[in-house]
Motif scaffolding. Structure first.
Motif, short mmCIF file in Angstrom:
data_model
loop_
_atom_site.label_atom_id
_atom_site.label_comp_id
_atom_site.label_asym_id
_atom_site.label_seq_id
_atom_site.Cartn_x
_atom_site.Cartn_y
_atom_site.Cartn_z
N ARG A 72 0.61 -1.21 0.07
CA ARG A 72 -0.20 0.01 0.07
C ARG A 72 0.81 1.42 -0.09
O ARG A 72 0.46 2.31 -0.82
N ALA A 73 1.97 1.25 0.89
CA ALA A 73 2.81 2.21 0.63
C ALA A 73 3.56 2.59 -0.52
O ALA A 73 3.74 3.66 -1.07
N LEU A 74 3.73 1.48 -1.12
CA LEU A 74 4.51 1.59 -2.36
C LEU A 74 3.57 2.16 -3.55
O LEU A 74 3.81 3.07 -4.41
N GLU A 75 2.44 1.84 -3.44
CA GLU A 75 1.37 2.35 -4.42
C GLU A 75 0.87 3.70 -4.08
O GLU A 75 0.75 4.58 -5.19
N LEU A 76 0.83 4.19 -2.80
CA LEU A 76 0.79 5.47 -2.43
C LEU A 76 1.86 6.44 -2.94
O LEU A 76 1.50 7.66 -3.58
N ASN A 77 3.15 5.92 -2.91
CA ASN A 77 4.41 6.88 -3.10
C ASN A 77 5.36 5.92 -3.82
O ASN A 77 6.49 5.71 -2.94
N PRO A 78 5.28 5.36 -5.04
CA PRO A 78 6.39 4.87 -5.52
C PRO A 78 7.65 5.59 -5.86
O PRO A 78 8.82 4.87 -6.02
N ALA A 79 7.76 6.83 -5.57
CA ALA A 79 8.83 7.79 -5.68
C ALA A 79 9.96 7.92 -4.43
O ALA A 79 10.65 8.56 -4.38
N SER A 80 9.05 7.28 -3.25
CA SER A 80 9.73 7.43 -1.92
C SER A 80 10.77 6.28 -1.83
O SER A 80 10.67 5.23 -1.49
N SER A 81 12.20 6.77 -1.77
CA SER A 81 13.25 6.09 -1.47
C SER A 81 13.39 5.56 0.07
O SER A 81 13.56 4.34 0.19
N THR A 82 12.58 6.16 0.91
CA THR A 82 12.43 5.87 2.19
C THR A 82 11.60 4.74 2.40
O THR A 82 11.84 3.79 3.07
N VAL A 83 10.49 4.79 1.68
CA VAL A 83 9.53 3.51 1.66
C VAL A 83 10.17 2.27 1.29
O VAL A 83 10.01 1.41 1.73
N ARG A 84 10.88 2.62 0.22
CA ARG A 84 11.63 1.17 -0.57
C ARG A 84 12.47 0.77 0.55
O ARG A 84 12.75 -0.38 0.66
N TRP A 85 13.67 1.46 1.04
CA TRP A 85 14.80 0.98 1.84
C TRP A 85 14.15 0.42 3.31
O TRP A 85 14.49 -0.75 3.72
N TYR A 86 13.01 1.04 3.72
CA TYR A 86 12.61 0.54 4.89
C TYR A 86 11.70 -1.09 4.67
O TYR A 86 12.18 -1.88 5.23
N GLY A 87 10.92 -0.83 3.64
CA GLY A 87 10.41 -2.19 3.30
C GLY A 87 11.51 -3.44 3.10
O GLY A 87 11.29 -4.37 3.36
N ALA A 88 12.31 -3.05 2.33
CA ALA A 88 13.41 -4.02 1.82
C ALA A 88 14.27 -4.31 3.08
O ALA A 88 14.57 -5.75 3.43
N ALA A 89 14.57 -3.63 3.93
CA ALA A 89 15.65 -4.00 5.04
C ALA A 89 15.03 -4.56 6.18
O ALA A 89 15.54 -5.43 6.80
#
Length: 356
Positions: free
Chosen positions: A146-163
């Motif tokens: 859901r976070a990715l859908e809302l803001n796919p341009a967020s580096s923070t969202v991506r690295w938090y979810g990955a890590a």
């Protein structure tokens, strides 16, 4: 010097905020103004910067800044999301017991979403708490998507979810893809750059890992986190003298953090410097009582000494306490490969709902 940096940052941010209300890509908002109070916005910036230094003093300052921001604007959703980040990172890096911090992180994320249910940053912190705190990885992934859908341009969202989510679940290919994209989106993010290096390391891509850690050090020469992760890479490679050198640097730069001490002792143990490892084991176990000492640090020391039963006892304690580092590392960290055949290891994965 830091005051000057913030003064410049304030001038730039004010100019941006005054000129931008909402920029659109298609019909999706790319930049959203979350508060009309510039004082609250500046405190938010200071708060996130301090939290992301991952040191006891900086975490304390970060929380104070964020509380001040919320006092100025009680409906500032982004500040609540940053408060969730504070509690999560406090659990991650010894500032607060995870069984206390993770519920507070969840509560802050939900407060953010009550004020703005489209806030991607709140969803990703909620995702990680559902996974690590509740062992609800399916629910965590739903929040992350859901976070990715809302803001796919967020580096923070991506690295938090990955890590903290994909890595814990053992999905390293997806974690790598998310982190590569995170670094593309924000090439100046020391955290994303460092964690990308760590993912390369646990995948066995050591040259790429070292390059990323060196890049992170170029971005911020005084921060301990890249040194800590480079030390881990050298441990994975068996380059123990280099691991010790980097672990010593991390220990000093961190202000003698217990986790960096645990890694230093583990490197000593693997290098055969057992008397030094035993000395650091006692030091970790008698760390000041005002500071939470994650069981992960003790696990690292016992495991390096070959004391498997003691290591498992502390692993079980770590899982019970929701030790963020251990929970995220147990399935994928190369150092634990030798334990995979033990029934107690498999039982821990089942307890965390991470069975193969």
């Amino acid at each position: 010097e830091m005051t000057d940096v913030f003064a410049i940052q304030d001038e730039i941010s004010q100019a941006i905020v005054e000129r931008l209300r909402v920029r659109l890509v298609g019909e999706r908002p790319l930049v959203k103004r979350y508060t009309e109070n510039m004082g609250a916005y500046h405190l938010f910036l200071r708060g996130r910067h301090s939290v992301n230094r991952l040191m006891r003093g900086s975490l304390t300052r970060g929380k104070e800044y964020l509380e001040e921001a919320i006092a100025l604007d009680p409906d500032y959703a982004l500040a609540y999301a940053a408060m969730a980040e504070f509690y999560f990172m406090s659990a991650f890096w010894e500032f607060m017991h995870p069984n206390e911090a993770l519920p507070k992180a969840k509560s802050a994320a939900l407060e953010a979403l009550r004020r703005d249910n489209t806030l991607a940053e709140a969803y990703v912190h909620l995702a990680n708490v559902r996974g690590i705190g509740d062992f609800d990885w399916t629910g965590g992934e739903r929040e992350f998507r859901r976070a990715l859908e809302l803001n796919p341009a967020s580096s923070t969202v991506r690295w938090y979810g990955a890590a903290f989510l994909l890595r814990a679940m053992g999905r390293l290919d997806e974690a790598l893809s998310q982190l590569q994209r995170a670094v593309e989106l924000d090439p100046l993010s020391v955290t994303a750059t460092s964690i990308l290096g760590y993912i390369y390391s646990i995948r066995g891509e050591y040259d790429l890992a070292i390059a990323q850690h060196r890049r992170a050090m170029e971005l911020d020469s005084g921060w301990y986190f890249p040194h800590y992760l480079l030390a881990l890479t050298y441990v994975h490679m068996g380059r123990l003298e280099e691991a010790i050198a980097e672990a010593e640097a991390a220990y000093e730069f961190s202000g003698h953090n217990a986790i960096t001490l645990g890694l230093l002792g583990a490197a000593y143990g693997r290098a055969g410097r057992l008397s030094e490892t035993h000395a650091l084991l006692e030091q970790v176990k008698t760390h000041p009582q005002t500071t939470y000492v994650p069981p992960y640090a003790v696990v690292a020391l016992y495991h390096s000494l070959g004391e498997v039963e003691q290591a498992f006892e502390w692993m079980e304690k770590a899982v019970e306490e929701r030790d963020v580092i251990l929970v995220c590392a147990l399935k994928t960290e190369p150092r634990y490969t030798s334990l995979h055949g033990y029934p107690r290891y498999q039982a821990l994965l089942r307890k965390m709902n991470l069975e193969p």
